[in-house]
Design a protein around this motif. Structure first.
Motif, short mmCIF file in Angstrom:
data_model
loop_
_atom_site.label_atom_id
_atom_site.label_comp_id
_atom_site.label_asym_id
_atom_site.label_seq_id
_atom_site.Cartn_x
_atom_site.Cartn_y
_atom_site.Cartn_z
N GLU A 644 4.87 -9.78 3.80
CA GLU A 644 4.70 -9.90 5.24
C GLU A 644 5.82 -9.13 5.92
O GLU A 644 6.88 -8.88 5.33
CB GLU A 644 4.75 -11.37 5.68
N GLN A 645 5.56 -8.75 7.16
CA GLN A 645 6.58 -8.02 7.91
C GLN A 645 7.81 -8.91 8.08
O GLN A 645 7.72 -10.08 8.43
CB GLN A 645 6.02 -7.63 9.29
N GLY A 646 8.99 -8.38 7.78
CA GLY A 646 10.24 -9.14 7.87
C GLY A 646 10.74 -9.65 6.54
O GLY A 646 11.86 -10.17 6.46
N ASP A 647 9.90 -9.52 5.44
CA ASP A 647 10.34 -9.98 4.12
C ASP A 647 11.51 -9.14 3.61
O ASP A 647 11.60 -7.94 3.87
CB ASP A 647 9.18 -9.88 3.13
N VAL A 648 12.40 -9.83 2.84
CA VAL A 648 13.52 -9.12 2.19
C VAL A 648 13.06 -8.74 0.79
O VAL A 648 12.56 -9.58 0.03
CB VAL A 648 14.78 -10.01 2.13
N VAL A 649 13.21 -7.46 0.45
CA VAL A 649 12.70 -6.95 -0.82
C VAL A 649 13.73 -6.00 -1.44
O VAL A 649 14.69 -5.58 -0.78
CB VAL A 649 11.37 -6.19 -0.62
N VAL A 650 13.51 -5.72 -2.74
CA VAL A 650 14.26 -4.65 -3.40
C VAL A 650 13.24 -3.63 -3.91
O VAL A 650 12.08 -3.97 -4.15
CB VAL A 650 15.10 -5.18 -4.59
N MET A 651 13.69 -2.39 -4.07
CA MET A 651 12.80 -1.31 -4.48
C MET A 651 13.22 -0.83 -5.87
O MET A 651 14.41 -0.86 -6.22
CB MET A 651 12.88 -0.15 -3.48
N VAL A 662 7.47 -2.18 8.76
CA VAL A 662 6.06 -1.91 9.05
C VAL A 662 5.26 -2.11 7.78
O VAL A 662 5.64 -1.60 6.72
CB VAL A 662 5.85 -0.47 9.57
N LEU A 663 4.17 -2.87 7.86
CA LEU A 663 3.33 -3.15 6.71
C LEU A 663 1.93 -2.57 6.96
O LEU A 663 1.29 -2.90 7.96
CB LEU A 663 3.24 -4.66 6.49
N ASP A 664 1.47 -1.68 6.07
CA ASP A 664 0.15 -1.05 6.18
C ASP A 664 -0.67 -1.45 4.95
O ASP A 664 -0.56 -0.85 3.89
CB ASP A 664 0.29 0.47 6.28
N LEU A 665 -1.50 -2.50 5.10
CA LEU A 665 -2.26 -3.02 3.97
C LEU A 665 -3.37 -2.07 3.55
O LEU A 665 -3.78 -2.07 2.39
CB LEU A 665 -2.85 -4.39 4.33
N ASP A 666 -3.90 -1.26 4.51
CA ASP A 666 -4.98 -0.33 4.17
C ASP A 666 -4.51 0.71 3.15
O ASP A 666 -5.20 1.02 2.18
CB ASP A 666 -5.50 0.36 5.43
N SER A 667 -3.33 1.28 3.40
CA SER A 667 -2.80 2.29 2.49
C SER A 667 -1.89 1.69 1.43
O SER A 667 -1.33 2.42 0.61
CB SER A 667 -2.03 3.35 3.28
N LYS A 668 -1.71 0.32 1.48
CA LYS A 668 -0.85 -0.39 0.52
C LYS A 668 0.55 0.23 0.49
O LYS A 668 1.08 0.59 -0.56
CB LYS A 668 -1.48 -0.40 -0.87
N THR A 681 7.34 3.58 1.33
CA THR A 681 7.08 3.49 -0.10
C THR A 681 5.84 2.66 -0.37
O THR A 681 5.37 1.91 0.51
CB THR A 681 8.30 2.88 -0.83
N ASP A 682 5.28 2.76 -1.58
CA ASP A 682 4.13 1.96 -1.98
C ASP A 682 4.56 0.51 -2.18
O ASP A 682 5.69 0.23 -2.64
CB ASP A 682 3.52 2.50 -3.28
N LEU A 683 3.66 -0.44 -1.90
CA LEU A 683 3.96 -1.87 -2.09
C LEU A 683 4.21 -2.19 -3.56
O LEU A 683 4.95 -3.12 -3.89
CB LEU A 683 2.80 -2.72 -1.56
N SER A 684 3.58 -1.37 -4.45
CA SER A 684 3.75 -1.64 -5.88
C SER A 684 5.18 -1.45 -6.36
O SER A 684 5.57 -1.95 -7.41
CB SER A 684 2.80 -0.73 -6.68
N LYS A 685 5.98 -0.69 -5.59
CA LYS A 685 7.37 -0.44 -5.97
C LYS A 685 8.34 -1.47 -5.39
O LYS A 685 9.54 -1.36 -5.58
CB LYS A 685 7.78 0.97 -5.51
#
Length: 786
Positions: A644-651, A662-668, A681-685
């Protein structure tokens, strides 16, 4: 003009007028830049040279591509300078400064157009070949530019002599003004002047004095005001300076004339090459006008053949397309060739027969005149003859029927196997039986001459005649009996009804009259009309089924393509998972082997007690089994993390945490900020994390980037340009750039609209606007990034 003595060319021109071909040419001419280009378009006629037609259509198609790609063809400054070139060849003649500027503009346009098509020679080979001989003379351009400014004035720097003369004029004028100002100041107190300023009369500096004091100062009177209250006096004290200025002005005029004569002689020496240049540029203007007309109306490049065939598919009346738009104009399809030489069109009044006749004639005429028809067209050259409309003449005692017979006689005299004949309401206006017989004779005469023809009629006997003749195809204009209105659809191969009885019945004709009328015609006629109606109904049902089948097939093909794509994607992901599993399994085996080897070596070397070695072995074994279970679960049941927008993540490859902006679910994909630097970057990363994000003040950061803030996509297709803009936005966001300038050019605006539609959907775009005048105006779009 006497209709009984029309030769072939005059007959074709009259026929084109009846088809309203000049109106089509007016619409095309409206797109020309130059007046001479528009005049050439208005004079266009069908051309017999098939090779020229094919080449011209290729040029139009290439220029249509230029418009569609929104490329800026530099045709500004187009003038017909051929009269100036003729004058330049005359000895001692000279062109005026503004005329020299026209020559300069044409030279510049010629050079830019030549270089434009040289740059795109692979894309536009026909136009490149056509413009490769354009005349260039940069030296002459430079000479005119250095001598004449953009306002049409000869520059001071045009020659050293002119510069000296104008300096002397300025110096002498200043001396003269100083002397006059002294006289003005002296006489002002005497109240003999009407105004306290210096003016000019006949090129001489004078003082405005009251009429009653005209002898107060010695001098010459150069004029009197309209009221007579003021006289303009040149004081005697200024005679010498005024004379000197007059002489200097004379020298200036002679020097300017010498400069203009020199430039004119330079133009005259190259006039033949320049004249050829003008011809080519005006021809390009004509081709561009044809391309713009095709772009506006949906014109399609025709196929010009040498075989005796005419095929029209989905063509529309060009004037109706202009007035109503293509969607509101019903297309028609018709073919000639093989056994079919003629078409007999029948149907009710106001059903569109005449419009269909004109649509066919106009589209063929456009194709053989170098103009794209509004629909698909395959044809060779055709002399088009038409007999459309009421050509009666009270003055010449010629009735409607007589005028058509005279026209048909002229057509039969002049037509050939290369003719297309269009006749509206053939042999009407007389006894129906005799008219039908004459119509049959005319059609057989046309067939004997192997000419293609289309005739319209209401006469039932002609429909029956056409059914028995293999060279004639019946056709009709569809009529909706339920709604009592025409649909304007052209149905080939089916005769049409006039629906006179149906219309009369609907309009309230007494039943007794209708009954008597049907009895008078007899059962045979009624059966024929009913049979025609049944055939038309079956034809409509068949076409509806055909359209539904085509739509179903297209839908099935789209679904097939969609699921094939999905299956390919699934197969690719499956292979990736299997490959990853195999890699991890190999690592596990390698780790197990290493564990066994280490355990054996430790026991042999007795480096550790056996109990301690066994304990280490069991722990390592558990770790390996845990990794194997994790790999198996990854293959069997992949876990999809929802962000979700605002999540803390590592790449991947980067240990510090970041925040999803910014989160774009269509282009993942997502835009993530790491240390105040944005990455897409891609969500998979990405992986969720419990780490905290360090807050860093932006003014404490030293961030260097070479991200571009301006991108030029002129000359690209919309899809290609969108990809370039996507890459530029990503690079700009990574470099902390907040504004991006996209240069797309003006042209037709198609590229700008496509890009702005794309920007509306981009997750990283806050907004955009058209550039200001200083930024490039409508040729650029300013993009504000999030």
């Amino acid at each position: 003009m006497d209709q009984s003595h029309l030769d072939e060319r005059a007959l074709v021109r009259r026929s084109l007028d009846e088809l309203e071909f000049p109106k089509v040419l007016e619409h095309v001419a409206a797109n020309a830049i130059s007046d001479v280009g528009a005049e050439l378009i208005r004079a266009i006629e069908p051309v017999e040279d098939s090779e020229w037609l094919r080449l011209e259509h290729r040029r139009v198609q290439e220029l249509l591509t230029v418009l569609q790609r929104d490329l800026d063809l530099p045709l500004e400054g187009l003038h017909d300078i051929r009269p100036l070139l003729n004058k330049a060849r005359v000895e001692n003649a000279f062109l005026q400064p503004i005329q020299l500027l026209n020559v300069r503009d044409m030279l510049r346009t010629s050079r830019l157009v030549k270089h434009f098509f040289a740059q795109y020679q692979e894309d536009f080979p026909a136009l490149h070949g056509f413009t490769s001989d354009l005349y260039e003379n940069r030296l002459l351009e430079k000479h005119i530019h250095e001598a004449i400014d953009d306002n049409g004035e000869v520059r001071d720097t045009a020659s050293r002599e002119l510069a000296r003369i104008r300096r002397d004029i300025l110096d002498t004028s200043n001396k003269l003004r100083a002397r006059l100002n002294r006289i003005l100041a002296k006489e002002k107190e005497a109240d003999v002047l009407t105004d306290d300023f210096i003016t000019q009369r006949d090129g001489r500096f004078v003082l405005p004095m009251k009429t009653e004091f005209k002898r107060h100062i010695p001098g010459i009177i150069h004029g009197v005001s309209n009221t007579g209250a003021t006289v303009f006096i040149e004081p005697a004290a200024t005679f010498e300076l005024n004379n000197e200025i007059s002489l200097l002005y004379g020298e200036e005029t002679r020097e300017i004339q010498r400069i203009l004569t020199t430039l004119t002689m330079e133009i005259g020496s190259e006039s033949l090459l320049a004249a050829r240049m003008v011809d080519i540029l005006i021809a390009i203007d004509v081709v561009r006008a044809k391309a713009r007309h095709a772009h506006q109306c949906g014109g399609i490049m025709p196929v010009i053949v040498d075989e005796p065939v005419v095929q029209l598919h989905g063509v529309r009346h060009p004037l109706l397309v202009r007035s109503k738009g293509a969607r509101d104009v019903v297309p028609l399809t018709i073919e000639f060739g093989g056994e079919v030489y003629g078409h007999l069109i029948s149907g009710p009044n106001a059903g569109g027969k005449t419009v269909a006749l004109k649509s066919i004639g106009l589209n063929v005429a456009m194709a053989i005149s170098g103009i794209f028809p509004i629909g698909e067209c395959t044809t060779g050259f055709r002399s088009i003859f038409a007999a459309i409309g009421d050509n009666q003449s009270i003055e010449n005692d010629v009735s409607t029927f007589s005028s058509q017979i005279i026209r048909l006689r002229e057509i039969l005299t002049n037509c050939s196997p290369l003719s297309l004949v269009l006749v509206d309401e053939i042999c009407s206006g007389t006894d129906p039986q005799e008219g039908s017989a004459l119509a049959v004779g005319v059609m057989e005469g046309l067939f004997k001459r192997q000419a293609f023809y289309i005739v319209t009629t209401h006469q039932t006997s002609l429909k029956s005649y056409a059914l028995r003749r293999p060279e004639i195809s019946n056709a009709c204009m569809e009529f909706d009996v339920d709604k009592m209105e025409p649909t304007y659809r052209f149905l080939s191969g089916v005769p049409g009804n006039s629906y006179a009885f149906v219309l009369a019945d609907k309009l309230g004709m007494p039943p007794v009259v209708m009954q008597r009328s049907r009895e008078y015609l007899g059962e045979k006629h009624n059966e024929l009309e009913e049979s025609i109606e049944i055939i038309q109904r079956y034809r409509r049902e068949t076409e509806n089924l055909k359209r539904e089948a085509a739509a179903t097939k297209a839908r099935a093909e789209r679904l097939e393509t969609k699921y094939e794509h999905k299956f390919d994607e699934f197969r690719r992901k499956y292979k990736d998972l299997v490959r990853a599993a195999e890699t991890e399994a190999a690592d596990l085996v390698k780790g197990a082997n290493k564990l066994i080897e280490n355990t054996v070596r430790e026991i042999r070397e007795q480096q550790k007690p056996v109990t301690e070695v066994r304990k280490s072995y069991e722990q390592a074994k558990k770790d390996i089994l845990a990794k194997g279970q994790a790999a198996r679960e990854k293959v069997e049941q992949p876990v999809e993390v929802k962000f979700e927008q605002g999540d803390v993540v590592v790449m991947e490859g980067y240990e510090k945490p970041g925040v999803i902006l910014v989160l774009d679910l269509d282009s993942k994909s997502a835009v993530v900020e790491f240390n105040s630097v944005k990455f897409k970057t891609d969500l998979s990363k990405l992986k969720p994390t419990n780490k905290k994000v360090d807050k860093v003040k932006r003014h404490e950061l030293e961030f260097r980037t070479n991200a571009q803030t301006r991108i030029d996509v002129r000359g690209m297709y919309a899809e290609e340009a969108s990809l370039e803009v996507e890459n530029a936005i990503a690079e700009a966001m990574m470099g902390n750039v907040t504004e991006l300038t996209v240069v797309h050019g003006k042209g037709t605006g198609a590229l700008r609209q496509a890009l702005q539609r794309y920007l509306k959907t981009h997750p990283g775009v806050e907004g955009f606007r058209q550039g200001k005048l200083t930024e490039g105006g409508a040729g650029v779009t300013i993009v504000e990034l999030k």
